[in-house]
Scaffold this motif. Structure first.
Motif, PDB file in Angstrom:
ATOM      1  N   UNK A   1      78.437  51.430  50.988  1.00  0.00           N
ATOM      2  CA  UNK A   1      78.238  50.167  50.293  1.00  0.00           C
ATOM      3  C   UNK A   1      79.542  49.424  50.125  1.00  0.00           C
ATOM      4  N   UNK A   2      79.442  48.114  50.081  1.00  0.00           N
ATOM      5  CA  UNK A   2      80.610  47.267  49.911  1.00  0.00           C
ATOM      6  C   UNK A   2      81.218  47.487  48.535  1.00  0.00           C
ATOM      7  N   UNK A   3      82.497  47.766  48.470  1.00  0.00           N
ATOM      8  CA  UNK A   3      83.195  47.945  47.199  1.00  0.00           C
ATOM      9  C   UNK A   3      83.967  46.678  46.829  1.00  0.00           C
ATOM     10  N   UNK A   4      84.831  46.233  47.737  1.00  0.00           N
ATOM     11  CA  UNK A   4      85.679  45.069  47.443  1.00  0.00           C
ATOM     12  C   UNK A   4      86.170  44.462  48.750  1.00  0.00           C
ATOM     13  N   UNK A   5      86.404  43.180  48.709  1.00  0.00           N
ATOM     14  CA  UNK A   5      87.077  42.463  49.794  1.00  0.00           C
ATOM     15  C   UNK A   5      88.039  41.483  49.153  1.00  0.00           C
ATOM     16  N   UNK A   6      89.169  41.268  49.782  1.00  0.00           N
ATOM     17  CA  UNK A   6      90.176  40.340  49.257  1.00  0.00           C
ATOM     18  C   UNK A   6      90.808  39.576  50.405  1.00  0.00           C
TER      19      UNK A   6
ATOM     20  N   UNK B   1      84.730  49.912  51.870  1.00  0.00           N
ATOM     21  CA  UNK B   1      83.341  50.371  51.770  1.00  0.00           C
ATOM     22  C   UNK B   1      83.343  51.847  51.379  1.00  0.00           C
ATOM     23  N   UNK B   2      82.408  52.245  50.523  1.00  0.00           N
ATOM     24  CA  UNK B   2      82.357  53.624  50.032  1.00  0.00           C
ATOM     25  C   UNK B   2      80.923  54.132  50.002  1.00  0.00           C
ATOM     26  N   UNK B   3      80.797  55.446  50.003  1.00  0.00           N
ATOM     27  CA  UNK B   3      79.493  56.087  49.851  1.00  0.00           C
ATOM     28  C   UNK B   3      79.268  56.388  48.379  1.00  0.00           C
ATOM     29  N   UNK B   4      78.020  56.643  48.033  1.00  0.00           N
ATOM     30  CA  UNK B   4      77.688  57.078  46.676  1.00  0.00           C
ATOM     31  C   UNK B   4      77.876  58.592  46.602  1.00  0.00           C
ATOM     32  N   UNK B   5      78.019  59.113  45.408  1.00  0.00           N
ATOM     33  CA  UNK B   5      78.103  60.566  45.241  1.00  0.00           C
ATOM     34  C   UNK B   5      79.502  61.100  45.453  1.00  0.00           C
ATOM     35  N   UNK B   6      79.556  62.422  45.429  1.00  0.00           N
ATOM     36  CA  UNK B   6      80.844  63.108  45.594  1.00  0.00           C
ATOM     37  C   UNK B   6      80.738  64.106  46.719  1.00  0.00           C
TER      38      UNK B   6
ATOM     39  N   UNK C   1      77.071  45.713  60.190  1.00  0.00           N
ATOM     40  CA  UNK C   1      76.971  44.299  59.802  1.00  0.00           C
ATOM     41  C   UNK C   1      77.745  44.001  58.512  1.00  0.00           C
ATOM     42  N   UNK C   2      79.058  44.130  58.542  1.00  0.00           N
ATOM     43  CA  UNK C   2      79.882  44.014  57.350  1.00  0.00           C
ATOM     44  C   UNK C   2      80.320  42.583  57.036  1.00  0.00           C
TER      45      UNK C   2
ATOM     46  N   UNK D   1      86.083  53.865  53.586  1.00  0.00           N
ATOM     47  CA  UNK D   1      86.468  53.247  54.854  1.00  0.00           C
ATOM     48  C   UNK D   1      86.937  51.833  54.551  1.00  0.00           C
ATOM     49  N   UNK D   2      88.133  51.494  54.924  1.00  0.00           N
ATOM     50  CA  UNK D   2      88.667  50.162  54.697  1.00  0.00           C
ATOM     51  C   UNK D   2      89.368  49.660  55.942  1.00  0.00           C
ATOM     52  N   UNK D   3      89.356  48.343  56.141  1.00  0.00           N
ATOM     53  CA  UNK D   3      90.020  47.773  57.309  1.00  0.00           C
ATOM     54  C   UNK D   3      90.434  46.340  57.019  1.00  0.00           C
ATOM     55  N   UNK D   4      91.424  45.895  57.791  1.00  0.00           N
ATOM     56  CA  UNK D   4      91.884  44.518  57.744  1.00  0.00           C
ATOM     57  C   UNK D   4      91.001  43.700  58.676  1.00  0.00           C
TER      58      UNK D   4
END
Length: 138
Positions: A31-36, A60-65, A123-124, A70-73
């Motif tokens: 799921x989308x966490x943040x974009x800047x 982007x991050x998954x739920x749970x532990x 599809x981000x 996953x992050x990218x420019x």
């Protein structure tokens, strides 16, 4: 493709990686966490208007532990009809991809290449632009 065997339990290795195969990663919802947006790096003297690309990053991050991260420019070209953001560089992640059957690490270079392949099929772009267009409280 459906997995015929259950996913192995995920855990964080001593080196900080969560090890899983590409097929297992594809079975996890991120799921989308943040974009800047990137800063513009200070004022520049200009004698005329110029087209500039917009750049930023998304995470982007998954739920749970343990959480998969996953992050990218990305870059949004200044010109062109229907321009959409595109990924720049390899994603940053806490994932080390492994071979489906042997469970041996693919290594950093192959993992980076496979994560690029993975991200480029997701599809981000819409979620990233929608997040950036929301009003923010200061």
């Amino acid at each position: 493709m459906l997995l015929t065997t259950p996913l192995p339990p995920l855990s964080v290795s001593a080196d900080g990686y969560v090890r899983l195969s590409l097929q297992e990663l594809e079975a996890i919802t991120l799921g989308h966490l943040i974009s800047c947006l990137d800063g513009q790096g200070g004022a520049r003297a200009m004698s005329a208007a110029v087209a500039t690309d917009i750049t930023g990053y998304t995470e982007w991050v998954s739920a749970g532990w343990p959480a998969i991260s996953l992050g990218w420019d990305w870059q949004l070209p200044a010109t062109g009809p229907g321009a959409r953001p595109r990924r720049l560089h390899a994603p940053r992640s806490n994932v080390m991809l492994v071979d489906d059957s042997s469970r041996v690490d693919h290594g950093q270079a192959k993992t980076a290449m496979l994560l690029e392949f993975y991200v480029d099929r997701q599809p981000w772009q819409t979620a990233t632009l929608d997040y950036l267009s929301r009003p923010r409280l200061v």
